[in-house]
Design an enzyme around this catalytic site. Structure first.
Site, PDB file in Angstrom:
ATOM      1  N   LYS A 244       0.846  -1.199   0.000  1.00 51.30           N
ATOM      2  CA  LYS A 244       0.000   0.000   0.000  1.00 51.30           C
ATOM      3  C   LYS A 244       0.879   1.246   0.000  1.00 51.30           C
ATOM      4  O   LYS A 244       1.966   1.231   0.572  1.00 51.30           O
ATOM      5  CB  LYS A 244      -0.866   0.039   1.277  1.00 51.30           C
ATOM      6  CG  LYS A 244      -2.034  -0.936   1.311  1.00 51.30           C
ATOM      7  CD  LYS A 244      -2.797  -0.781   2.621  1.00 51.30           C
ATOM      8  CE  LYS A 244      -3.939  -1.772   2.750  1.00 51.30           C
ATOM      9  NZ  LYS A 244      -5.030  -1.561   1.795  1.00 51.30           N
ATOM     10  N   ARG A 318     -10.388 -11.327   2.373  1.00 49.31           N
ATOM     11  CA  ARG A 318     -11.328 -12.320   1.842  1.00 49.31           C
ATOM     12  C   ARG A 318     -10.696 -13.706   1.816  1.00 49.31           C
ATOM     13  O   ARG A 318     -11.404 -14.715   1.924  1.00 49.31           O
ATOM     14  CB  ARG A 318     -11.785 -11.887   0.435  1.00 49.31           C
ATOM     15  CG  ARG A 318     -10.679 -11.795  -0.569  1.00 49.31           C
ATOM     16  CD  ARG A 318     -11.050 -11.019  -1.821  1.00 49.31           C
ATOM     17  NE  ARG A 318     -11.134  -9.580  -1.584  1.00 49.31           N
ATOM     18  CZ  ARG A 318     -11.461  -8.693  -2.514  1.00 49.31           C
ATOM     19  NH1 ARG A 318     -11.752  -9.074  -3.734  1.00 49.31           N
ATOM     20  NH2 ARG A 318     -11.489  -7.408  -2.218  1.00 49.31           N
TER      21      ARG A 318
HETATM   22  N1  BES Z   1      -7.981  -3.687   4.667  1.00 47.98           N
HETATM   23  C1  BES Z   1      -8.217  -3.300   3.326  1.00 47.98           C
HETATM   24  C2  BES Z   1      -9.526  -2.581   3.127  1.00 47.98           C
HETATM   25  C3  BES Z   1      -9.668  -1.203   3.720  1.00 47.98           C
HETATM   26  C4  BES Z   1      -8.930  -0.147   3.244  1.00 47.98           C
HETATM   27  C5  BES Z   1     -10.624  -0.995   4.689  1.00 47.98           C
HETATM   28  C6  BES Z   1      -9.124   1.094   3.769  1.00 47.98           C
HETATM   29  C7  BES Z   1     -10.810   0.247   5.209  1.00 47.98           C
HETATM   30  C8  BES Z   1     -10.058   1.306   4.750  1.00 47.98           C
HETATM   31  C9  BES Z   1      -8.260  -4.521   2.406  1.00 47.98           C
HETATM   32  O1  BES Z   1      -7.472  -5.589   2.780  1.00 47.98           O
HETATM   33  C10 BES Z   1      -7.779  -4.066   1.072  1.00 47.98           C
HETATM   34  O2  BES Z   1      -6.670  -3.642   0.989  1.00 47.98           O
HETATM   35  N2  BES Z   1      -8.659  -4.147   0.090  1.00 47.98           N
HETATM   36  C11 BES Z   1      -8.359  -3.705  -1.219  1.00 47.98           C
HETATM   37  C12 BES Z   1      -8.826  -4.748  -2.198  1.00 47.98           C
HETATM   38  C13 BES Z   1      -8.314  -4.586  -3.600  1.00 47.98           C
HETATM   39  C14 BES Z   1      -6.836  -4.844  -3.648  1.00 47.98           C
HETATM   40  C15 BES Z   1      -9.052  -5.526  -4.504  1.00 47.98           C
HETATM   41  C16 BES Z   1      -9.088  -2.397  -1.464  1.00 47.98           C
HETATM   42  O3  BES Z   1     -10.208  -2.233  -0.969  1.00 47.98           O
HETATM   43  O4  BES Z   1      -8.527  -1.534  -2.125  1.00 47.98           O
HETATM   44 ZN    ZN Z   2      -5.460  -5.439   2.059  1.00 50.43          ZN
END
Ligand code: BES
Ligand code: ZN
Ligand code: ZN
Length: 466
Positions: A244, A318
């Site tokens: 990230k 997931r």
């Molecule tokens: N933990 C994050 C989701 C998240 C991000 C929740 C910011 C609350 C605030 C999750 O693991 C994630 O990174 N999801 C990605 C999925 C994508 C890579 C398909 C997302 O939501 O961008």
């Molecule tokens: Zn993530």
């Protein structure tokens, strides 16, 4: 942790300062019946009964009464006494008319601060407790438990990842179990690799002290209906090799918020002795970066047997939920509920305050929606939209963990989970933020329970009243 028990107590005729609640409709009539001194003071404060204005203290022979404006005196929100609970001087208080009901929760929560990491300033004396009395003693215990469960979520989420790894989540579960006689089982190491390959893969990059694990708690009579509660326990989500950016990583200590909700719900269920056989499942991992990290393009055979191609290592929640859900399903539960800080897309769609709710039954969704209104813990239903399932197609495996399109991110995440829950089992999934970006009365900035009270209310309805 704050002891809420002494702060909300039954009315036994103890001396208590009256709190007058008024709203914009009732204010004028109420003011007319007050002494002239009160009216002069209220006018000087420009207090007009419109909510948004905290309160005014009305002097009474060396002591005082309180007047506060709320939106609607006939329907008190859980938060309308929070500013009072936070700011009033130490002492005992009582509503001049009616009972606090739901509003006692905000009064209590306003008196909890997460200060584990503040060195105490010695010259700043701590303010004494603000006690609220009620003529509805039957509501005291449950209100106190709701406050305790809420701060359990808040404190766990606020605790930095450095202090809260998978082992500490395990300890938190064991602490709950030791109070209730529940059974705890933890799967890690080789057993995890063999039995829960997705959980093991996501957690593979972590140091040995922060090794991935599946934490299970079982409680209740065997002849009661089985209820599975699952929570995403990513103690820190760096994104993995699909790292990230700094802004997206900053709050990711909260990525175990789903686990915190699940554990708090388990606590409420056990304290209330709901007639269920509870199965709590928390996959606890760190999504870290190292040479051992799982990679984009890796293919992992899930517990259920489906081959999952890793499209993006940041879609880790997931994956760990999939194996945990598969295990939950093996117990043939009557209902499955899961909580997860699963997607940024759910936040784009609904903002920070409104968890996305997905359910594979309309009646289940309906009962959650009506509980949400009743306890003012809102959720918003989103669709399990079958046609989007194809966004998770993989060229060479059964499915991919993420879509190549940025669209409908929270729906595709839910559709991924749905692959692991058979249609016969009622299931509700909550994609929650578990965080508050800006403080409100009784709700400081930081970790928060969003979607906890609504689910507990719906479960009480389902198992106590139905
Ligand atoms: N933990 C994050 C989701 C998240 C991000 C929740 C910011 C609350 C605030 C999750 O693991 C994630 O990174 N999801 C990605 C999925 C994508 C890579 C398909 C997302 O939501 O961008
Ligand atoms: Zn993530
Ligand atoms: Zn995550």
């Amino acid at each position: 942790m704050t002891d809420f028990t002494p702060l909300f107590v039954a009315d036994r005729g103890q001396k208590a300062r009256p709190i007058h609640l008024v709203d914009k409709d009732s204010f004028a009539g109420w003011a007319k019946k007050r002494p002239a001194e009160d009216r002069a003071l209220l006018e000087a404060h420009r207090f007009d009964g419109k909510s948004g204005f905290d309160f005014v203290l009305l002097p009474r022979g060396g002591d005082f009464e309180v007047v506060s404006a709320v939106k609607n005196t006939a329907e008190l929100s859980p938060w309308c006494l929070a500013a009072l609970g936070e700011k009033l001087p130490e002492g005992t208080y009582k509503l001049a008319e009616g009972e606090p009901g739901n509003a006692a929760l905000g009064w209590l929560l306003a008196q909890h601060k997460f200060d584990d990491f503040r060195s105490k300033k010695k010259d700043e004396p701590e303010r004494g407790p603000r006690v609220l009395v009620t003529g509805e003693p039957a509501r005291v215990d449950e209100t106190v438990r709701l406050a305790e469960a809420t701060v359990l979520v808040r404190d766990l989420v606020n605790t930095p990842a450095m202090q809260l790894g998978p082992a500490e989540i395990e300890k938190a579960v064991r602490d709950e179990a030791s109070r209730t006689g529940a059974q705890v089982k933890v799967i890690s190491g080789k057993d995890l690799v063999e039995g829960f390959p997705l959980i093991a893969s996501v957690g593979a990059a972590a140091t040995p002290e922060r090794a991935p694990r599946l934490i299970e708690l079982e409680w209740g009579k065997s002849d009661h209906p089985r209820l599975a509660v699952v929570g995403k326990g990513v103690v820190f989500d760096s994104g993995g090799l699909d790292l990230k950016p700094a802004s997206g990583m900053r709050l990711m200590k909260k990525d175990m918020g789903g686990a915190a909700h699940a554990l708090a719900l388990a606590r409420l269920i056990m304290a209330q002795k709901l007639p269920v056989r509870l199965h709590l499942l928390i996959p606890a991992v760190e999504n870290a970066v190292s040479a051992d990290a799982y990679r984009p393009g890796d293919i992992v055979k899930s517990r259920k047997g489906l081959f999952v191609e890793i499209d993006n290592t940041d879609a880790e929640g997931r994956l760990i939920l999939a194996d945990a859900l598969a295990k939950a399903v093996e117990g043939k539960p009557e209902l499955i509920v899961d909580f997860a800080t699963l997607t940024g897309a759910a936040r784009i769609a609904l903002g920070p305050d409104l968890p996305a709710m997905f359910a594979n039954r309309d009646d289940l969704a309906g009962s959650l929606e009506s509980s949400a209104r009743e306890v003012e813990d809102p959720v918003w239903r989103m669709p399990l939209w079958e046609p989007y399932e194809e966004m998770l197609k993989s060229d060479i495996a059964d499915m991919a963990n993420a879509s190549s399109s940025p669209m409908a991110g929270s729906i595709t995440a839910a559709m991924f989970l749905k692959k692991f829950v058979p249609d016969e089992i009622p299931w509700a999934h909550f994609d929650t933020y578990a965080w508050r970006d800006a403080a409100k009365p009784g709700r400081p900035k930081g970790g928060d329970a969003l979607g906890l009270r609504v689910v507990f209310a719906a479960l009480k309805e389902r198992y106590l009243h139905a």
